[in-house]
Enzyme design. Sequence first.
Site, short mmCIF file in Angstrom:
data_model
loop_
_atom_site.label_atom_id
_atom_site.label_comp_id
_atom_site.label_asym_id
_atom_site.label_seq_id
_atom_site.Cartn_x
_atom_site.Cartn_y
_atom_site.Cartn_z
N TYR A 212 -16.54 8.79 85.31
CA TYR A 212 -15.83 9.83 86.06
C TYR A 212 -16.54 11.16 85.99
O TYR A 212 -17.46 11.34 85.18
CB TYR A 212 -14.38 9.96 85.55
CG TYR A 212 -14.23 10.69 84.23
CD1 TYR A 212 -14.58 10.10 83.03
CD2 TYR A 212 -13.75 12.00 84.20
CE1 TYR A 212 -14.44 10.77 81.83
CE2 TYR A 212 -13.60 12.68 83.00
CZ TYR A 212 -13.95 12.07 81.82
OH TYR A 212 -13.82 12.74 80.63
N ARG B 170 -25.36 13.92 86.68
CA ARG B 170 -24.76 13.30 85.49
C ARG B 170 -24.04 12.00 85.86
O ARG B 170 -24.08 11.02 85.13
CB ARG B 170 -23.81 14.27 84.79
CG ARG B 170 -23.24 13.71 83.50
CD ARG B 170 -22.46 14.72 82.71
NE ARG B 170 -21.27 15.16 83.40
CZ ARG B 170 -20.45 16.13 82.97
NH1 ARG B 170 -20.73 16.75 81.84
NH2 ARG B 170 -19.39 16.46 83.66
N ARG C 271 -10.11 -11.33 85.71
CA ARG C 271 -10.46 -10.74 84.42
C ARG C 271 -11.44 -11.62 83.63
O ARG C 271 -11.12 -12.77 83.30
CB ARG C 271 -9.19 -10.48 83.59
CG ARG C 271 -9.49 -9.70 82.30
CD ARG C 271 -8.23 -9.38 81.52
NE ARG C 271 -8.57 -8.59 80.34
CZ ARG C 271 -9.07 -9.09 79.21
NH1 ARG C 271 -9.29 -10.39 79.11
NH2 ARG C 271 -9.38 -8.30 78.19
N HIS D 18 -14.94 -10.62 80.85
CA HIS D 18 -15.71 -9.48 80.37
C HIS D 18 -17.05 -9.30 81.11
O HIS D 18 -17.45 -8.19 81.40
CB HIS D 18 -15.96 -9.61 78.87
CG HIS D 18 -14.73 -9.38 78.04
ND1 HIS D 18 -13.62 -10.18 78.13
CD2 HIS D 18 -14.43 -8.42 77.13
CE1 HIS D 18 -12.69 -9.73 77.29
NE2 HIS D 18 -13.15 -8.66 76.68
N LYS E 169 -20.20 9.48 80.62
CA LYS E 169 -18.87 10.01 80.95
C LYS E 169 -18.00 8.85 81.41
O LYS E 169 -17.68 8.68 82.59
CB LYS E 169 -18.96 11.12 82.00
CG LYS E 169 -17.75 12.04 81.96
CD LYS E 169 -18.05 13.37 82.62
CE LYS E 169 -16.83 14.25 82.77
NZ LYS E 169 -16.12 14.62 81.55
N GLU F 238 -18.31 17.42 69.06
CA GLU F 238 -17.83 18.20 70.21
C GLU F 238 -16.31 18.14 70.22
O GLU F 238 -15.69 17.51 69.36
CB GLU F 238 -18.40 17.66 71.53
CG GLU F 238 -18.00 16.23 71.83
CD GLU F 238 -18.64 15.67 73.11
OE1 GLU F 238 -18.90 16.45 74.04
OE2 GLU F 238 -18.86 14.45 73.15
N LEU G 265 -21.36 14.42 75.05
CA LEU G 265 -21.50 14.46 76.50
C LEU G 265 -22.42 15.63 76.87
O LEU G 265 -22.25 16.73 76.33
CB LEU G 265 -20.13 14.68 77.15
CG LEU G 265 -20.15 14.64 78.67
CD1 LEU G 265 -20.18 13.20 79.16
CD2 LEU G 265 -18.96 15.37 79.26
N1 PDD Z 1 -14.18 17.08 80.02
N2 PDD Z 1 -17.23 16.97 76.02
C1 PDD Z 1 -16.33 16.06 76.44
C2 PDD Z 1 -15.98 14.92 75.54
C3 PDD Z 1 -15.73 16.20 77.71
O1 PDD Z 1 -14.82 15.30 78.13
C4 PDD Z 1 -16.07 17.31 78.52
C5 PDD Z 1 -15.49 17.48 79.89
C6 PDD Z 1 -17.01 18.23 78.03
C7 PDD Z 1 -17.47 19.41 78.84
O2 PDD Z 1 -18.25 18.98 79.92
P1 PDD Z 1 -18.35 19.85 81.27
O3 PDD Z 1 -18.83 21.19 80.87
O4 PDD Z 1 -19.32 19.09 82.09
O5 PDD Z 1 -16.95 19.90 81.86
C8 PDD Z 1 -17.58 18.02 76.78
C9 PDD Z 1 -13.60 17.05 81.34
C10 PDD Z 1 -13.39 18.42 81.92
C11 PDD Z 1 -12.35 16.19 81.32
O6 PDD Z 1 -12.45 15.10 80.77
O7 PDD Z 1 -11.32 16.59 81.87
#
Ligand code: PDD
Length: 298
Positions: free
Chosen positions: A33, A52, A100, A102, A148, A181, A206
């Site tokens: 996503y 990304r 379903r 895997h 992501k 993070e 991320l």
């Molecule tokens: N989250 N780290 C994680 C684990 C994240 O899920 C996100 C973003 C970030 C920051 O990334 P960016 O600057 O590209 O938004 C760091 C989004 C906003 C979400 O899951 O809603």
Amino acid sequence: MSRIAYVNGRYLPLADAGVHIEERGMQFADAVYEVIAVVDGQLADFDAHMDRLAYSLRQVRIDNAPGATALGVAMRQTIARNRIKWGLLYLQIGRGVAKRDHAFPDKVHASVVMTCRPYSYAALAQKMRDGVAVATMPDERWARPDIKSTSLLPNVLAKQTARDEGAFEAWMVDEDGFVTEGSSTTAWIVTDGETLVTRPLSRAILPGITRAIAEELARTDGLIVEERAFTVDEARAAKEAFLTSTSGGPVPVVEIDGQTVGNGMPGLITGRLAALYRVHLASFTKDPDASLKVLSGE
Ligand code: PDD
């Protein structure tokens, strides 16, 4: 006006929008996503988000998703149909619908869904004024948070644990005591010497789009940015701390595990970076009034 979602080429009222019960994103979190800021009706940092997304898709081997151009058209339609000026666009691409099992199915179409919602600048302004608290906890995610992926259960649990403790965000900590993070944000500190510190990119975090932009803005403005891991103790003793994400830009952190950071007030460097970020966002607006609205942070 009811909200409109995009589902595999169709624009549907949110209440009627759904994917097949055997969509793999739902059954296996076999999906990736993006969240992109909508500024004055425009997609901010579109190319960086598409790069990304392409990386995430490559890493999970979803190879039949629409390209950035087609996605961009659908995103702009979704924004327009929801009449969103200031908001967040959510895009999810799943491997597709199959019985379903895997292993990857043969010949499936990737599933593409999008939603868009207005963004509360008032809530952000409040966070900028007061700062937020974070709570630290072990990073219990899988070994590839650089992708992501929608498999966010550990992030969800971490965020809720933080909220239960009265904190806004969770800062996750690796086995060696270094902050990785936030559950949905990038973690930063500012040292006594006013150096901005954030963890280097690796499979452990991320690659935040806001992180990259903040780093560039800071350096261009003459600030020093050091990419290195920092411990929870270093963060607690730091001059300032803050977090970054698409949904808020740089947001001051004033408390870590109940202990105040610096003097307990949002830091000056964080404020300077947030102002630079607003200038960056203002560059996506089409008219001076809209630009002023972003610059004022109201
Ligand atoms: N989250 N780290 C994680 C684990 C994240 O899920 C996100 C973003 C970030 C920051 O990334 P960016 O600057 O590209 O938004 C760091 C989004 C906003 C979400 O899951 O809603």
